[in-house]
Write an enzyme that holds these catalytic residues in place. Sequence first.
Site, PDB file in Angstrom:
ATOM      1  N   TYR A 113       0.750  11.872  14.903  1.00 58.71           N
ATOM      2  CA  TYR A 113       1.472  10.874  14.111  1.00 58.71           C
ATOM      3  C   TYR A 113       2.003   9.754  15.008  1.00 58.71           C
ATOM      4  CZ  TYR A 113       4.812   8.865  10.820  1.00 58.71           C
ATOM      5  OH  TYR A 113       5.500   7.996  10.009  1.00 58.71           O
ATOM      6  N   GLY A 135       8.289   7.012  -2.754  1.00 58.86           N
ATOM      7  CA  GLY A 135       8.937   6.809  -1.469  1.00 58.86           C
ATOM      8  C   GLY A 135       9.300   5.372  -1.145  1.00 58.86           C
ATOM      9  N   THR A 163       0.837  -1.198   0.000  1.00 61.81           N
ATOM     10  CA  THR A 163       0.000   0.000   0.000  1.00 61.81           C
ATOM     11  C   THR A 163       0.874   1.251   0.000  1.00 61.81           C
ATOM     12  OG1 THR A 163      -0.209   0.233   2.418  1.00 61.81           O
ATOM     13  CG2 THR A 163      -1.763  -1.259   1.298  1.00 61.81           C
ATOM     14  N   GLY A 164       0.332   2.312  -0.560  1.00 62.13           N
ATOM     15  CA  GLY A 164       1.086   3.562  -0.629  1.00 62.13           C
ATOM     16  C   GLY A 164       2.384   3.412  -1.388  1.00 62.13           C
TER      17      GLY A 164
END
Length: 267
Positions: free
Chosen positions: A163, A14, A9-10
Amino acid sequence: MQGKTILVTGSTDGIGKQTALELARMGAHVLVHGRNTDRAKAAADEIASKTGAVVSFVTGDYASLAQVRQLAEDILSRVNRLDVLINNAGVFMTERRLTEDGFEMSWQINHLAPYLLTSLLVERLEASRPARVVSVASMTHAYARLDYENLQGEKEFKPSRAYSLAKLGNVMATFYLAEKLAGTGVTVNCLHPGVVDTKLLRAGYSIEGTSVENGARTSVFLASSPEVEGVTGKYFDDRKEAAASPMALDAAERQRFMDVTNKMLGL
């Protein structure tokens, strides 16, 4: 990793993109995930051209739990096995914003959404056993303050605190699911990727970090290495088992935290 199907995922940029690239190089069928169809397709095409592997893409915005549920349905309809799920997607919110579901954005995208997706894909993982769940947490989980009246910044919102708390959620969910899935053939582990030069790091901390190649190393290790076959319920740093925070290791606290999480998601 030949014959393995892996969801990252994502993974349109990056650490996630680098992780997908390296696993594709090992011969896995990788599912690239992103919020945006064009970006997800572009990343999948790029990885396929660099590796010669079969690379597919799926989309879903974690700011919408309905889209997370649709994402799970899409995956289940497209692949008949899922050997590895890498929960990599994440954000750093510099201000308090709510999702369409009414949850604080960092809390939902970093914690609720990946836990929901994992829960929806568990049966397919079990059917593909031995299978692995790998979640990208952070060393910042150790700095989290656990106030059940302020889980979503209702009383006070601080970006780094939000976060850290969501990353504590990743570790809590890892240990919780590892216990729940003991004996099923599905292992569940999490990791600190290092301080990596990504959009998230720049948005949150305005500092430089190490390369995405270094940042992906532990995710790739936990997804592929025979060394961790059967290892579950652990937190890793630089491809070695490390100590999670005392709060994450507190079984009673973890149960309370996950009870709250499950209630929020209706699980």
